[in-house]
Write a protein that holds these residues in place. Structure first.
Motif, PDB file in Angstrom:
ATOM      1  N   ILE A  21       0.868  -1.174   0.000  1.00 36.83           N
ATOM      2  CA  ILE A  21       0.000   0.000   0.000  1.00 36.83           C
ATOM      3  C   ILE A  21       0.906   1.225   0.000  1.00 36.83           C
ATOM      4  O   ILE A  21       1.706   1.422   0.919  1.00 36.83           O
ATOM      5  CB  ILE A  21      -0.936   0.014   1.213  1.00 36.83           C
ATOM      6  N   LEU A  22       0.808   2.004  -1.049  1.00 39.82           N
ATOM      7  CA  LEU A  22       1.660   3.187  -1.176  1.00 39.82           C
ATOM      8  C   LEU A  22       1.151   4.333  -0.311  1.00 39.82           C
ATOM      9  O   LEU A  22       1.931   5.014   0.360  1.00 39.82           O
ATOM     10  CB  LEU A  22       1.726   3.621  -2.644  1.00 39.82           C
ATOM     11  N   PHE A  23      -0.148   4.553  -0.335  1.00 43.77           N
ATOM     12  CA  PHE A  23      -0.758   5.632   0.438  1.00 43.77           C
ATOM     13  C   PHE A  23      -2.169   5.228   0.844  1.00 43.77           C
ATOM     14  O   PHE A  23      -2.839   4.488   0.123  1.00 43.77           O
ATOM     15  CB  PHE A  23      -0.842   6.935  -0.392  1.00 43.77           C
ATOM     16  N   GLY A  24      -2.622   5.699   2.010  1.00 41.81           N
ATOM     17  CA  GLY A  24      -4.035   5.604   2.348  1.00 41.81           C
ATOM     18  C   GLY A  24      -4.452   4.548   3.339  1.00 41.81           C
ATOM     19  O   GLY A  24      -5.651   4.429   3.635  1.00 41.81           O
ATOM     20  N   LEU A 286      -4.964  11.055  -3.451  1.00 42.75           N
ATOM     21  CA  LEU A 286      -5.438  11.613  -4.714  1.00 42.75           C
ATOM     22  C   LEU A 286      -4.323  12.358  -5.438  1.00 42.75           C
ATOM     23  O   LEU A 286      -4.195  12.281  -6.667  1.00 42.75           O
ATOM     24  CB  LEU A 286      -6.632  12.530  -4.471  1.00 42.75           C
ATOM     25  N   ASP A 287      -3.501  13.096  -4.696  1.00 43.87           N
ATOM     26  CA  ASP A 287      -2.360  13.776  -5.316  1.00 43.87           C
ATOM     27  C   ASP A 287      -1.385  12.760  -5.901  1.00 43.87           C
ATOM     28  O   ASP A 287      -0.858  12.945  -7.003  1.00 43.87           O
ATOM     29  CB  ASP A 287      -1.635  14.652  -4.282  1.00 43.87           C
ATOM     30  N   ALA A 288      -1.127  11.687  -5.138  1.00 41.75           N
ATOM     31  CA  ALA A 288      -0.216  10.649  -5.620  1.00 41.75           C
ATOM     32  C   ALA A 288      -0.751  10.003  -6.888  1.00 41.75           C
ATOM     33  O   ALA A 288       0.012   9.715  -7.830  1.00 41.75           O
ATOM     34  CB  ALA A 288      -0.006   9.597  -4.538  1.00 41.75           C
ATOM     35  N   ALA A 289      -2.059   9.777  -6.940  1.00 37.97           N
ATOM     36  CA  ALA A 289      -2.662   9.176  -8.136  1.00 37.97           C
ATOM     37  C   ALA A 289      -2.482  10.079  -9.355  1.00 37.97           C
ATOM     38  O   ALA A 289      -2.207   9.602 -10.464  1.00 37.97           O
ATOM     39  CB  ALA A 289      -4.144   8.902  -7.898  1.00 37.97           C
ATOM     40  N   LYS A 290      -2.610  11.371  -9.156  1.00 36.98           N
ATOM     41  CA  LYS A 290      -2.420  12.312 -10.276  1.00 36.98           C
ATOM     42  C   LYS A 290      -0.969  12.291 -10.759  1.00 36.98           C
ATOM     43  O   LYS A 290      -0.701  12.433 -11.949  1.00 36.98           O
ATOM     44  CB  LYS A 290      -2.799  13.722  -9.837  1.00 36.98           C
ATOM     45  N   ASP A 376       8.041  13.554  -0.610  1.00 37.83           N
ATOM     46  CA  ASP A 376       7.392  14.448   0.359  1.00 37.83           C
ATOM     47  C   ASP A 376       6.064  13.882   0.834  1.00 37.83           C
ATOM     48  O   ASP A 376       5.737  13.945   2.028  1.00 37.83           O
ATOM     49  CB  ASP A 376       7.179  15.833  -0.258  1.00 37.83           C
ATOM     50  N   LEU A 377       5.288  13.315  -0.093  1.00 34.00           N
ATOM     51  CA  LEU A 377       3.996  12.749   0.289  1.00 34.00           C
ATOM     52  C   LEU A 377       4.171  11.570   1.242  1.00 34.00           C
ATOM     53  O   LEU A 377       3.390  11.394   2.181  1.00 34.00           O
ATOM     54  CB  LEU A 377       3.214  12.323  -0.952  1.00 34.00           C
ATOM     55  N   CYS A 378       5.208  10.762   1.024  1.00 33.31           N
ATOM     56  CA  CYS A 378       5.487   9.649   1.943  1.00 33.31           C
ATOM     57  C   CYS A 378       5.797  10.170   3.344  1.00 33.31           C
ATOM     58  O   CYS A 378       5.312   9.627   4.344  1.00 33.31           O
ATOM     59  CB  CYS A 378       6.663   8.828   1.434  1.00 33.31           C
ATOM     60  N   ARG A 379       6.618  11.201   3.415  1.00 29.76           N
ATOM     61  CA  ARG A 379       6.995  11.760   4.721  1.00 29.76           C
ATOM     62  C   ARG A 379       5.765  12.272   5.464  1.00 29.76           C
ATOM     63  O   ARG A 379       5.575  11.992   6.659  1.00 29.76           O
ATOM     64  CB  ARG A 379       8.009  12.905   4.525  1.00 29.76           C
ATOM     65  N   ILE A 380       4.898  13.007   4.767  1.00 30.31           N
ATOM     66  CA  ILE A 380       3.694  13.560   5.402  1.00 30.31           C
ATOM     67  C   ILE A 380       2.750  12.446   5.831  1.00 30.31           C
ATOM     68  O   ILE A 380       2.224  12.438   6.951  1.00 30.31           O
ATOM     69  CB  ILE A 380       2.982  14.535   4.439  1.00 30.31           C
ATOM     70  N   ASN A 381       2.526  11.469   4.918  1.00 27.47           N
ATOM     71  CA  ASN A 381       1.606  10.363   5.222  1.00 27.47           C
ATOM     72  C   ASN A 381       2.103   9.562   6.418  1.00 27.47           C
ATOM     73  O   ASN A 381       1.320   9.158   7.296  1.00 27.47           O
ATOM     74  CB  ASN A 381       1.469   9.465   4.001  1.00 27.47           C
ATOM     75  N   ASN A 382       3.422   9.339   6.502  1.00 28.56           N
ATOM     76  CA  ASN A 382       3.963   8.561   7.614  1.00 28.56           C
ATOM     77  C   ASN A 382       3.781   9.284   8.938  1.00 28.56           C
ATOM     78  O   ASN A 382       3.459   8.666   9.963  1.00 28.56           O
ATOM     79  CB  ASN A 382       5.445   8.272   7.382  1.00 28.56           C
TER      80      ASN A 382
END
Length: 484
Positions: A21-24, A286-290, A376-382
């Motif tokens: 799972i990459l995000f979510g 959603l940002d990652a999907a885009k 950056d998205l990984c850092r925020i999600n984590n």
């Protein structure tokens, strides 16, 4: 017609990938979006028909060696046919088949935990096939893993996909595959047949987990990278950028139920705060999907259709789900092949050399920018997952170690241990990767660099290496030390 899988005809060899799972994660439980992708740490099955009237299941990596009589399976199939009509467009009923599978398999007698569930899932699928094809032949199935279990990497989904595929094809319920899936010449199935596999595997995985969302089985069946939102269509993201990942097993056994309960309690205690965090995680997905899904524009206003092939899977995941509403994620049917060697392999023409240099330079810059955003998205999600209460000191150590190299990982799956992944910057020097690998292993972690978003379930045209030599180990499998 039965597939001839006697030893004289070489048997049947099938494999399916794991997933991350990459995000979510966690937010998806409450109706938000998740992004998941296949990883090339695969589960393999070798299946032969046997002539001695016995059914064999060998899971050497789990210490399982079981044998049953075919006549007992066929008697049960006759009773099922007399009492229950077949629903052609549905997988076998868990409610009806599981009690019979439990009794016939005898799995509770000398096995427990993951072994018991693996045997039960095998028998559920075996009964389902025999219910539809009561002249089923005796089979000998051997399953090998390059995918560790209990660390959130989709091992159960991959196992169920492999068993379902091999049994369905052996019984003639799906035809042999006809679509080239990779440069090795391995084959996969048409989309409607993949969807049959997905449905059967999802039901079997629900037997293992109590309730499965279907995401794991879908990714393990179709491969690629997918966007998933409860109640909506699982959407396959196309024309992915060329990305690599590093995957680290903390070796802390996770407890999914406990982590889900932790988040539930935090939501109950701080409903507005946690709901807002779910909203932020949804926005990240959603940002990652885009970023990941890049609709293809026809080169030079069209061009030769022979120079395009489907890439990163075979199209949108099927199923009886509501059409999803992320219009920006609608999949393109074809994608330009970026690799000149693969273009040649599928019959595409050669590109102009100067145009190729310009294209490669542009793509390199684009991939670096893509890495930066996803990093950056990984850092925020984590950080949001930590705030939800599913962190662990070992995971923190992995994150701190990788951060020194400018890499920001995140937990994948339930958290509380398990696995961590991160995107790798394009063209990262091998010396640096070796340095990172060595430092993580010095802390006792397992490390892999598996390709992301590759093929789903495939039939191998030659015997996979794992089946070349016998295995004496009766312990849970440990994947190869490094995959590059």
């Amino acid at each position: 017609m039965h597939r001839n899988t006697t030893s004289q005809h070489g048997g049947l060899f099938v494999s399916a990938p794991g997933k991350i799972i990459l995000f979510g994660e966690h937010a998806v439980v409450y109706g938000r979006t998740a992004i998941a992708g296949s990883i090339d740490l695969r589960t393999y099955v070798s299946l032969y028909t046997s002539a001695d009237g016995r059914i064999y299941l060998s899971l050497p990596d789990l210490g399982v060696e079981k044998t049953w009589m075919l006549k007992d399976l066929l008697k049960a199939a006759d009773r099922l046919a007399a009492e229950y009509p077949i629903e052609e467009d549905q997988p076998p009923s868990l409610e009806i088949l599981v009690p019979i599978a439990r009794k016939l398999s005898g799995s509770c007698e000398d096995q427990c935990g993951v072994q018991h569930l693996a045997i039960l899932a095998f028998w559920y699928l075996l009964l389902g096939v025999a219910h539809r094809k009561r002249d089923l032949l005796a089979v000998k199935a051997t399953v090998r893993f390059k995918l560790p279990s209990c660390v959130g990497l989709g091992s159960s989904g991959a196992y169920c996909v492999c068993i379902a595929t091999s049994l369905l094809q052996t019984a003639g319920l799906i035809p042999p595959p006809s679509i080239v899936a990779d440069e090795q010449g391995n084959l996969t199935w048409e989309e409607d047949h993949l969807d049959i596999i997905r449905k059967w595997a999802t039901a079997a995985e629900s037997l293992i987990h109590g309730r499965a969302s279907g995401l794991d089985a879908a990714v393990c069946t179709f491969g690629g990278v997918a966007s998933f939102k409860p109640g909506h269509r699982i959407e396959h993201l196309k024309n992915l950028p060329d990305l690599r990942v590093i995957l680290v097993n903390s070796k802390v056994e996770r407890n999914t139920a406990r982590m889900v309960q932790t988040v539930k309690e935090r939501l109950k205690k701080f409903p507005e705060v946690v709901d807002a965090m779910f909203g932020s995680i949804d926005a990240i997905s959603l940002d990652a999907a885009k970023i990941l899904h890049r609709p293809l524009l026809e080169e030079n206003g069209g061009g030769d259709t022979g120079s395009t092939v489907q890439e990163n899977g075979l199209g949108p995941f099927g199923g009886n789900m509501v059409e999803q509403d992320h219009h920006s994620l609608q999949p393109t049917r074809t994608a330009s092949v970026r690799s000149s060697s693969l273009s040649s392999y599928v019959g595409g023409g050669k590109r102009n050399s100067s145009a190729s240099v310009i294209s490669a330079t542009s793509e390199k810059g684009e991939n670096v920018d893509t890495f930066s955003k996803l990093n950056d998205l990984c850092r925020i999600n984590n950080q949001l997952l930590i705030a939800l209460g599913v962190g662990h000191p070992k995971v923190d150590l992995i994150c701190t170690t990788l951060a020194r190299y400018g890499i920001h990982p995140k937990m994948t799956g339930a958290g509380g241990g398990g696995s961590v992944f991160a995107f790798l910057k394009p063209n990262t020097p091998q010396t640096l990767l070796d340095m990172i690998d060595g430092e993580l292993r010095s802390h006792g972690f397992e490390v892999w660099q598996p390709p992301l978003g590759g093929p789903g379930v495939v039939e191998h045209q030659t015997r996979p290496e794992l089946f070349q030599t016998p295995v004496s180990s009766t312990q849970c499998s440990t994947p190869a030390s490094k995959h590059k």
